[in-house]
Motif scaffolding. Structure first.
Motif, PDB file in Angstrom:
ATOM      1  N   ALA A 267       0.834  -1.202   0.000  1.00 21.69           N
ATOM      2  CA  ALA A 267       0.000   0.000   0.000  1.00 21.69           C
ATOM      3  C   ALA A 267       0.867   1.250   0.000  1.00 21.69           C
ATOM      4  N   ASP A 268       1.972   1.199   0.762  1.00 21.30           N
ATOM      5  CA  ASP A 268       2.886   2.340   0.801  1.00 21.30           C
ATOM      6  C   ASP A 268       3.646   2.468  -0.523  1.00 21.30           C
ATOM      7  N   GLN A 269       3.962   1.322  -1.137  1.00 22.30           N
ATOM      8  CA  GLN A 269       4.633   1.356  -2.442  1.00 22.30           C
ATOM      9  C   GLN A 269       3.744   2.016  -3.503  1.00 22.30           C
ATOM     10  N   ILE A 270       2.463   1.654  -3.497  1.00 25.56           N
ATOM     11  CA  ILE A 270       1.533   2.240  -4.467  1.00 25.56           C
ATOM     12  C   ILE A 270       1.440   3.746  -4.262  1.00 25.56           C
ATOM     13  N   SER A 271       1.323   4.174  -3.002  1.00 25.04           N
ATOM     14  CA  SER A 271       1.210   5.611  -2.707  1.00 25.04           C
ATOM     15  C   SER A 271       2.439   6.367  -3.201  1.00 25.04           C
ATOM     16  N   LEU A 272       3.619   5.817  -2.895  1.00 25.92           N
ATOM     17  CA  LEU A 272       4.848   6.489  -3.308  1.00 25.92           C
ATOM     18  C   LEU A 272       4.976   6.515  -4.826  1.00 25.92           C
ATOM     19  N   TYR A 273       4.681   5.373  -5.482  1.00 28.14           N
ATOM     20  CA  TYR A 273       4.756   5.270  -6.949  1.00 28.14           C
ATOM     21  C   TYR A 273       3.865   6.316  -7.612  1.00 28.14           C
ATOM     22  N   ARG A 274       2.628   6.413  -7.175  1.00 29.30           N
ATOM     23  CA  ARG A 274       1.710   7.359  -7.803  1.00 29.30           C
ATOM     24  C   ARG A 274       2.069   8.808  -7.459  1.00 29.30           C
ATOM     25  N   SER A 275       2.638   9.015  -6.269  1.00 30.48           N
ATOM     26  CA  SER A 275       3.095  10.365  -5.914  1.00 30.48           C
ATOM     27  C   SER A 275       4.237  10.792  -6.829  1.00 30.48           C
ATOM     28  N   LEU A 276       5.150   9.863  -7.101  1.00 29.41           N
ATOM     29  CA  LEU A 276       6.295  10.183  -7.963  1.00 29.41           C
ATOM     30  C   LEU A 276       5.860  10.490  -9.398  1.00 29.41           C
TER      31      LEU A 276
ATOM     32  N   PRO B 288      -0.816   4.108 -13.208  1.00 27.00           N
ATOM     33  CA  PRO B 288      -0.565   5.453 -12.681  1.00 27.00           C
ATOM     34  C   PRO B 288      -1.883   6.156 -12.371  1.00 27.00           C
ATOM     35  N   GLY B 289      -1.839   7.056 -11.398  1.00 25.94           N
ATOM     36  CA  GLY B 289      -3.050   7.792 -11.046  1.00 25.94           C
ATOM     37  C   GLY B 289      -3.141   9.144 -11.724  1.00 25.94           C
ATOM     38  N   SER B 290      -2.028   9.624 -12.276  1.00 28.09           N
ATOM     39  CA  SER B 290      -2.000  10.971 -12.847  1.00 28.09           C
ATOM     40  C   SER B 290      -2.594  10.987 -14.246  1.00 28.09           C
ATOM     41  N   PRO B 291      -3.431  11.962 -14.573  1.00 23.83           N
ATOM     42  CA  PRO B 291      -4.005  12.066 -15.930  1.00 23.83           C
ATOM     43  C   PRO B 291      -2.967  12.411 -16.984  1.00 23.83           C
ATOM     44  N   THR B 292      -1.761  12.765 -16.551  1.00 26.00           N
ATOM     45  CA  THR B 292      -0.707  13.079 -17.517  1.00 26.00           C
ATOM     46  C   THR B 292       0.005  11.826 -18.003  1.00 26.00           C
ATOM     47  N   CYS B 293      -0.303  10.665 -17.413  1.00 19.75           N
ATOM     48  CA  CYS B 293       0.364   9.409 -17.766  1.00 19.75           C
ATOM     49  C   CYS B 293      -0.546   8.544 -18.647  1.00 19.75           C
ATOM     50  N   MET B 294       0.063   7.551 -19.251  1.00 17.60           N
ATOM     51  CA  MET B 294      -0.688   6.569 -20.039  1.00 17.60           C
ATOM     52  C   MET B 294      -0.117   5.188 -19.762  1.00 17.60           C
ATOM     53  N   ALA B 295      -0.988   4.185 -19.686  1.00 19.84           N
ATOM     54  CA  ALA B 295      -0.555   2.808 -19.448  1.00 19.84           C
ATOM     55  C   ALA B 295      -1.031   1.907 -20.571  1.00 19.84           C
ATOM     56  N   ILE B 296      -0.167   1.002 -20.973  1.00 23.57           N
ATOM     57  CA  ILE B 296      -0.517  -0.034 -21.951  1.00 23.57           C
ATOM     58  C   ILE B 296      -0.223  -1.372 -21.307  1.00 23.57           C
ATOM     59  N   ALA B 297      -1.199  -2.266 -21.315  1.00 20.83           N
ATOM     60  CA  ALA B 297      -1.016  -3.613 -20.773  1.00 20.83           C
ATOM     61  C   ALA B 297      -1.226  -4.626 -21.885  1.00 20.83           C
ATOM     62  N   THR B 298      -0.327  -5.596 -21.990  1.00 21.54           N
ATOM     63  CA  THR B 298      -0.507  -6.678 -22.958  1.00 21.54           C
ATOM     64  C   THR B 298      -0.733  -7.978 -22.214  1.00 21.54           C
ATOM     65  N   SER B 299      -1.571  -8.836 -22.781  1.00 20.20           N
ATOM     66  CA  SER B 299      -1.857 -10.117 -22.126  1.00 20.20           C
ATOM     67  C   SER B 299      -2.494 -11.080 -23.104  1.00 20.20           C
ATOM     68  N   ARG B 300      -2.307 -12.365 -22.849  1.00 14.76           N
ATOM     69  CA  ARG B 300      -3.043 -13.388 -23.604  1.00 14.76           C
ATOM     70  C   ARG B 300      -4.486 -13.472 -23.117  1.00 14.76           C
ATOM     71  N   ASN B 301      -4.728 -13.050 -21.885  1.00 11.67           N
ATOM     72  CA  ASN B 301      -6.094 -12.995 -21.376  1.00 11.67           C
ATOM     73  C   ASN B 301      -6.747 -11.682 -21.797  1.00 11.67           C
ATOM     74  N   LYS B 302      -8.063 -11.656 -21.796  1.00  9.32           N
ATOM     75  CA  LYS B 302      -8.780 -10.497 -22.316  1.00  9.32           C
ATOM     76  C   LYS B 302      -8.841  -9.317 -21.350  1.00  9.32           C
ATOM     77  N   LEU B 303      -8.497  -9.550 -20.081  1.00 17.99           N
ATOM     78  CA  LEU B 303      -8.463  -8.492 -19.068  1.00 17.99           C
ATOM     79  C   LEU B 303      -9.792  -7.752 -18.983  1.00 17.99           C
TER      80      LEU B 303
END
Length: 714
Positions: free
Chosen positions: A155-164, A188-203
């Protein structure tokens, strides 16, 4: 660092700091401290770290224009206040990582604060996925935080990661994810970021709950596959060996990884592409040929195995049993029968395979398995299921195909003489058809599976199923214009009857083959097959089937204007059918006899005979027989120059055949409708009917097309 306080020698109210151990960062002078204290700091001299973690993109990227455009749109159309999340999903080897990295490199300048990348190893030789905590520690360190200053709790890792990441423009690539739970903490929690996830599952949960936009990758097109081969070889070589290249693309199932392995082999060893096609033609050897033997990532069977081993036992069993199916497509009922599981249970298990991109869902009740995955499944079923288990599963499936086809045939041809079916104790459900259209629709949908089912039965020793299914499909093949399928499956079925030593079955199949040859204009071959069938049927005393074979032989003679000979066979056929009170046989014989009378100039006899046949067909509610007879009456009236009456009968026949979807006879009667219009001086109506007939004959690859084309050219 260990900090302690102790009373000063000068005053009990003052404290001093006692430091021991290694100290990083500033030391803080304090008085009395109570409660928990957490201190974060940043080295004053350090500049913000800009991570550049993207692995190199391949230089052999091709196609995927639509997918690249979709990702770029997502970047430019991000909603204010929300970070963009994209999922790229698809089967193993389809190029998810390649696409993600190619696009990420192309837009790296749009993310000046860096790009984070992690291979989550959801599907990996190690078999051990990266935990969210492991991934977070890697990201936080890449963003400039010393490893010993990264919090222990997730939980602390997530908070620090998103703060950074807050306020920074960073692209996060989460590659090869196992499921949504592995991804969610890394977003990421910031609207300035973008995430791409790849997977064999449909997620699906990421799409439903986190607002991700799904991008499902498709197989390459034929031309795109050739372009990918050219990336490894050269455009000139691929063009020079165009036919072999096209075959390779087909045998690789349009799958980029398979094509890359083949392209690399051709480039490394400088082998002719034709030699590679020889390696891939055998289904049993195909997976071995798709292996560069120096890495599990270039061994197609290993790559597939990472998906298979992640399955729970029940869906894994369904998947491997699909390796026993006759073809790539199969219905829900077919899978249920193959596995011996109830329909609702089977659907739930198939949903798991669809989610894992091991099976494609074509409709809610129909599925497809990629050819290479099916070959892999066949290997697994041979390894993990006993011989008895495999035989029982195949027996259930062939029982189902035969029973279902017979059910449909009884609707489209209710008065046909029947063969004895086999016991089908393992079939818990079969299709039900309330109308002609439903039955034909099912047969069309299952066409490939049924045809492949005949060959599959023959290969696996189910000879009794093979010939029965071929015979059962005969009327359907004829009415829908599938004469070549009737011919080829009939020839396969002959092998089955020969092994069984069943002379009556052999005669029935030869009769069916004779019909098929007649449809495509092979009259000598048709006559040979039918004469052999008649000889066998007379020897064993099967008079009803003999009568049917005589009708077939008469049709062959009619097609060659040998009406006198045809009439003689029909007169014997009518006696046989009357002797056995076979009203359907009598009706069909009378209709053909009327046709012969008309061509012999015996018009009144033709009208009387056809009217008698029409009355019988109406009693039997046989639409196809009624249409045949109305067509014969139309022809007879045309010969009497009563073209208005001829047109009326022709159009009644046309309506019935169209209602049944009988394509060949629809085109045949359209030809005669055109003739009657021409006789009445209505050239426009004549050409319209002929054009419609020509279109159908061309569609069915019928030789009648050339005669009609010549007529239209006059």
């Amino acid at each position: 660092m260990i900090a302690q306080t102790s009373p000063s020698a000068e005053s009990e109210d003052e404290s001093t700091n006692v430091l021991s151990g290694t100290v990083h960062g500033p030391a803080i002078q304090a008085g009395t401290i109570s409660g928990d204290v957490q201190i974060h700091w940043q080295e004053a001299a350090s500049a913000p770290v800009v991570p550049r973690q993207l692995p190199p993109a391949t230089s052999r990227f091709t196609a995927r224009k639509a997918e690249l455009a979709a990702l770029s749109r997502a970047l430019s159309e991000r909603k204010p206040g929300l970070s963009a999340i994209y999922t790229i999903t698809g089967m193993a080897g389809i190029g998810k990582t390649t696409l993600a990295l190619h696009w990420a490199h192309s837009v790296a300048d749009r993310f000046p604060h860096g790009q984070l990348y992690v291979n989550l190893r959801g599907f990996d030789p190690s078999g051990t996925p990266v935990t969210p905590s492991q991934a977070l520690r890697g990201f936080i360190a890449a963003l400039g935080v010393r490893p010993d200053n990264i919090p222990f709790e997730i939980a602390d890792q997530i908070s620090l990661y998103r703060s950074l990441l807050d306020g920074r423009q960073v692209l996060v690539v989460l590659d090869n994810a196992l499921n949504t739970d592995q991804i969610r903490h890394l977003l990421p929690g910031s609207p300035t970021c973008m995430a791409i996830a790849t997977s064999r599952n449909k997620l699906g949960a990421l799409v439903a709950n986190d607002g991700a936009t799904p991008l499902a990758m498709k197989l390459l097109e034929q031309g795109e596959g050739a372009e990918l081969l050219a990336c490894y070889l050269s455009s000139e070589r691929v063009e020079h060996e165009r036919s072999a290249a096209a075959t390779l693309v087909e045998l690789c199932g349009m799958l980029p990884l398979a094509l890359s392995i083949v392209g690399a082999r051709a480039a490394i060893y400088n082998w002719p592409l034709e030699s590679l096609t020889d390696d891939l033609r055998s289904e049993r050897d195909r997976l071995y040929a798709l292996d560069l033997h120096d890495s599990e990532t270039t061994n197609i069977a290993s790559v597939f195995s990472w998906s298979y081993r992640n399955l729970a036992p029940e869906p894994a069993r369904i998947f491997r049993l699909l390796g026993l199916a006759p073809g790539p497509e199969i219905s829900l009922a077919g899978v249920s029968t193959l596995a011996g599981t109830p329909l609702p249970v089977t659907r739930r298990l198939l949903d798991v395979l669809v989610e894992a991109n091991l099976v494609s869902e074509l409709t809610r009740d129909r599925y497809r398995v990629h050819d290479l995955l099916r070959t892999f499944a066949a290997d697994q079923v041979e390894r993990d299921e006993s011989v008895q288990s495999r035989q029982e599963a195949m027996r259930r499936l062939h029982d189902f195909l035969l029973l279902a086809a017979d059910t449909a045939d009884r609707v489209i041809s209710p008065n046909r003489a029947r063969i004895e079916l086999l016991p089908a104790a393992g079939v818990s459900s079969k299709p039900k058809f309330s109308t002609y259209g439903e039955a034909v629709g099912w047969l069309e949908t299952e066409h490939t599976a049924l045809v492949e089912g005949i060959y599959h039965a023959l290969r696996n020793g189910f000879d009794s199923h093979a010939w029965r299914l071929a015979w059962t499909l005969g009327v359907y093949f004829d009415r829908r214009g599938h004469a070549f399928d009737r011919l080829r499956t009939g020839e396969a079925a002959l092998q089955a009857t020969s092994r069984l030593g069943d002379r009556e079955a052999e005669a029935l199949i030869r009769t069916s083959i004779g019909y098929a040859h007649a449809r495509i204009g092979h009259f000598a071959e048709a006559e040979e097959q039918l004469l052999q069938a008649l000889e066998a049927l007379r020897r064993i005393g099967s008079e009803v089937y003999e009568g049917n074979a005589l009708i077939a032989l008469a049709i062959v003679y009619e097609e060659q204007d040998r009406y006198g000979e045809a009439k003689g066979h029909l007169e014997r056929a009518i006696r046989l059918h009357e002797r056995h009170h076979d009203r359907a046989g009598q009706a069909h014989t009378l209709e053909n006899l009327g046709w012969c009378h008309a061509h012999l100039g015996e018009f009144q006899a033709a009208l009387r005979t056809c009217e008698a046949a029409l009355a019988l067909f109406r009693e039997l509610n046989d639409q196809d027989g009624q249409a045949d007879t109305l067509d014969s009456l139309g022809y007879t009236y045309a010969q009497l120059a009563q073209h208005e009456q001829a047109l009326g009968h022709y159009e009644s026949a046309l309506a019935l055949w169209r209602d049944m979807g009988n394509r060949y006879d629809e085109a045949d009667v359209l030809t005669r409708i055109g003739d009657s219009h021409a006789a009445l001086g209505a050239q426009e109506g004549a050409h319209e009917a002929w054009q419609q007939a020509l279109f159908i004959f061309d569609e069915l690859a019928q030789p009648d097309a050339e005669l009609l084309r010549a007529r239209l050219a006059r």
